[in-house]
Design an enzyme around this catalytic site. Structure first.
Site, PDB file in Angstrom:
ATOM      1  N   SER A   6      -0.116   0.657  10.063  1.00 51.62           N
ATOM      2  CA  SER A   6       1.083   0.352   9.330  1.00 51.62           C
ATOM      3  C   SER A   6       2.102   1.144  10.126  1.00 51.62           C
ATOM      4  O   SER A   6       2.343   2.416  10.372  1.00 51.62           O
ATOM      5  CB  SER A   6       1.011   1.269   7.836  1.00 51.62           C
ATOM      6  OG  SER A   6       2.392   1.318   7.400  1.00 51.62           O
ATOM      7  N   HIS A  31       0.913  -4.043   9.819  1.00 53.44           N
ATOM      8  CA  HIS A  31       1.222  -3.784   8.278  1.00 53.44           C
ATOM      9  C   HIS A  31       2.862  -3.314   8.537  1.00 53.44           C
ATOM     10  O   HIS A  31       3.148  -2.183   9.079  1.00 53.44           O
ATOM     11  CB  HIS A  31       0.625  -3.055   7.829  1.00 53.44           C
ATOM     12  CG  HIS A  31       0.834  -2.706   6.265  1.00 53.44           C
ATOM     13  ND1 HIS A  31       0.208  -3.518   5.317  1.00 53.44           N
ATOM     14  CD2 HIS A  31       1.414  -1.786   5.643  1.00 53.44           C
ATOM     15  CE1 HIS A  31       0.731  -3.167   4.183  1.00 53.44           C
ATOM     16  NE2 HIS A  31       1.474  -2.247   4.170  1.00 53.44           N
ATOM     17  N   ASP A  33       5.988  -2.308   6.290  1.00 54.22           N
ATOM     18  CA  ASP A  33       6.247  -1.884   4.756  1.00 54.22           C
ATOM     19  C   ASP A  33       7.834  -1.941   4.701  1.00 54.22           C
ATOM     20  O   ASP A  33       8.531  -1.058   5.259  1.00 54.22           O
ATOM     21  CB  ASP A  33       5.825  -0.271   4.948  1.00 54.22           C
ATOM     22  CG  ASP A  33       4.404  -0.220   4.369  1.00 54.22           C
ATOM     23  OD1 ASP A  33       3.889  -1.107   3.481  1.00 54.22           O
ATOM     24  OD2 ASP A  33       3.886   0.517   4.962  1.00 54.22           O
ATOM     25  N   MET A  35      10.951  -1.719   2.045  1.00 57.02           N
ATOM     26  CA  MET A  35      11.326  -1.030   1.064  1.00 57.02           C
ATOM     27  C   MET A  35      12.930  -0.863   0.621  1.00 57.02           C
ATOM     28  O   MET A  35      13.744  -0.991   1.495  1.00 57.02           O
ATOM     29  CB  MET A  35      11.140   0.736   0.898  1.00 57.02           C
ATOM     30  CG  MET A  35       9.559   1.139   1.283  1.00 57.02           C
ATOM     31  SD  MET A  35       9.168   2.875   1.427  1.00 57.02           S
ATOM     32  CE  MET A  35       7.596   2.859   2.101  1.00 57.02           C
ATOM     33  N   HIS A  67       4.318  -6.207   3.476  1.00 58.46           N
ATOM     34  CA  HIS A  67       4.169  -5.648   2.097  1.00 58.46           C
ATOM     35  C   HIS A  67       5.627  -5.515   1.544  1.00 58.46           C
ATOM     36  O   HIS A  67       6.250  -4.596   2.182  1.00 58.46           O
ATOM     37  CB  HIS A  67       3.362  -4.266   2.497  1.00 58.46           C
ATOM     38  CG  HIS A  67       3.241  -3.746   1.001  1.00 58.46           C
ATOM     39  ND1 HIS A  67       2.589  -2.236   1.035  1.00 58.46           N
ATOM     40  CD2 HIS A  67       3.384  -3.909  -0.238  1.00 58.46           C
ATOM     41  CE1 HIS A  67       2.543  -1.695  -0.094  1.00 58.46           C
ATOM     42  NE2 HIS A  67       3.033  -2.744  -1.038  1.00 58.46           N
ATOM     43  N   MET A  69       7.771  -3.965  -0.878  1.00 56.83           N
ATOM     44  CA  MET A  69       7.795  -3.021  -2.055  1.00 56.83           C
ATOM     45  C   MET A  69       9.452  -3.017  -2.585  1.00 56.83           C
ATOM     46  O   MET A  69      10.279  -2.149  -2.229  1.00 56.83           O
ATOM     47  CB  MET A  69       7.673  -1.440  -1.611  1.00 56.83           C
ATOM     48  CG  MET A  69       6.232  -1.306  -1.411  1.00 56.83           C
ATOM     49  SD  MET A  69       5.883   0.101  -0.717  1.00 56.83           S
ATOM     50  CE  MET A  69       5.749  -0.371   1.094  1.00 56.83           C
ATOM     51  N   MET A 138      -3.318  -0.523  -4.237  1.00 52.24           N
ATOM     52  CA  MET A 138      -2.451   0.712  -3.512  1.00 52.24           C
ATOM     53  C   MET A 138      -3.252   1.935  -3.852  1.00 52.24           C
ATOM     54  O   MET A 138      -3.466   2.109  -5.041  1.00 52.24           O
ATOM     55  CB  MET A 138      -1.059   0.585  -4.289  1.00 52.24           C
ATOM     56  CG  MET A 138      -0.282  -0.389  -3.819  1.00 52.24           C
ATOM     57  SD  MET A 138       0.123  -0.098  -1.969  1.00 52.24           S
ATOM     58  CE  MET A 138       0.829   1.586  -1.499  1.00 52.24           C
ATOM     59  N   ASP A 176      -4.340   0.177   0.725  1.00 53.57           N
ATOM     60  CA  ASP A 176      -3.105   0.925   1.537  1.00 53.57           C
ATOM     61  C   ASP A 176      -2.829   2.216   0.805  1.00 53.57           C
ATOM     62  O   ASP A 176      -2.545   2.169  -0.494  1.00 53.57           O
ATOM     63  CB  ASP A 176      -2.213  -0.064   1.307  1.00 53.57           C
ATOM     64  CG  ASP A 176      -0.798   0.320   1.945  1.00 53.57           C
ATOM     65  OD1 ASP A 176      -0.900   1.328   2.571  1.00 53.57           O
ATOM     66  OD2 ASP A 176       0.262  -0.386   1.955  1.00 53.57           O
TER      67      ASP A 176
END
Ligand code: DX5
Ligand code: ZN
Length: 222
Positions: A6, A31, A33, A35, A67, A69, A138, A176
């Site tokens: 990640s 990965h 992330d 947000m 991913h 979020m 998660m 994760d």
């Protein structure tokens, strides 16, 4: 078992080189992330950065794993599809109609992932998992790296594994949050196919860490 470094824990001043180190050492998925400052408090990166990382994944034969979020993730799918994502994972809590969002992702020719926060009942994912190529458990509260693995996640992985085995489909289980060499074996034994690892890869030597976590996940003492 696949390892997904990640980049949240990478050095963003040399993101490409740092990610490359982890992938050349045996990382299988990259990965990313995302947000938005709403679904989770922080803001990280968007589709432009994913697009910059796409050639690295192509060169290393790895999977660009996004991913999201974010609230209303359906509004972001076109951007990440255009950026070259291979997998887009959305939160069941953030979608108005999770099954429809997963179908939308698949309709772009991508693999669709569904995930949930640690306090969300697993049933919410089981209801739609037939539309998903990836089910992401998660194992920390989403929003930041470097947190401790929540022990009851292992039971959720087991339950999900049992469900998928009883309802045969090709959905992969990804885990994760807080994954490290010391718990990787237990998580894989519970049924995980893909381990996301941030801080335990990028703190110190990414290449050495990737090798050590892979060995640990396979039960090899290194
Ligand atoms: C947390 C992110 C994770 C995070 C994992 O919200 O979804 O991908 O980077 O980091 P570690 O491995 O440090 O828990
Ligand atoms: Zn993540």
């Amino acid at each position: 078992m696949l390892l997904a470094p990640s980049i949240l824990a990478a050095d963003f001043a040399r993101l490409g080189a740092h990610a490359a180190e982890a992938l050349h050492a045996g990382g299988d998925w990259l990965h990313v992330d995302v947000m938005d400052g709403h679904f989770v408090p922080e803001i990280t990166i968007g589709a432009l950065v994913a697009k910059s990382l796409r050639p690295l994944c192509t060169d290393t034969g790895t999977v660009l794993d996004v991913h999201l979020m974010v609230e209303r993730p359906e509004r972001q799918i076109a951007f990440f599809a255009d950026a070259g994502a291979d997998v887009i994972t959305v939160h069941v809590e953030a979608c108005r109609d999770p099954a429809r969002t997963l179908q939308h992702i698949r309709s772009q020719g991508l693999r669709a992932g569904i995930t949930l926060c640690p306090d969300t009942p697993l049933d919410r994912v089981l209801e739609v998992v037939r539309h998903a190529d990836v089910a992401l458990v998660m194992s920390v509260v989403p929003g930041r790296g470097g947190q401790a693995y929540i022990p009851r996640s292992t039971n959720r992985i087991r339950r999900l594994r049992k469900y998928l085995d009883a309802n045969p489909c090709n959905t992969l289980i990804e885990v994760d949050g807080g994954v490290k060499a010391h718990n990787a074996y237990e998580i894989v034994a519970a049924g995980a196919d893909v381990l996301v690892v941030g801080s335990a890869v990028f703190r110190g030597s990414a290449a050495e860490n990737v090798a050590a976590i892979k060995a640990a996940a396979l039960g090899v003492n290194s």
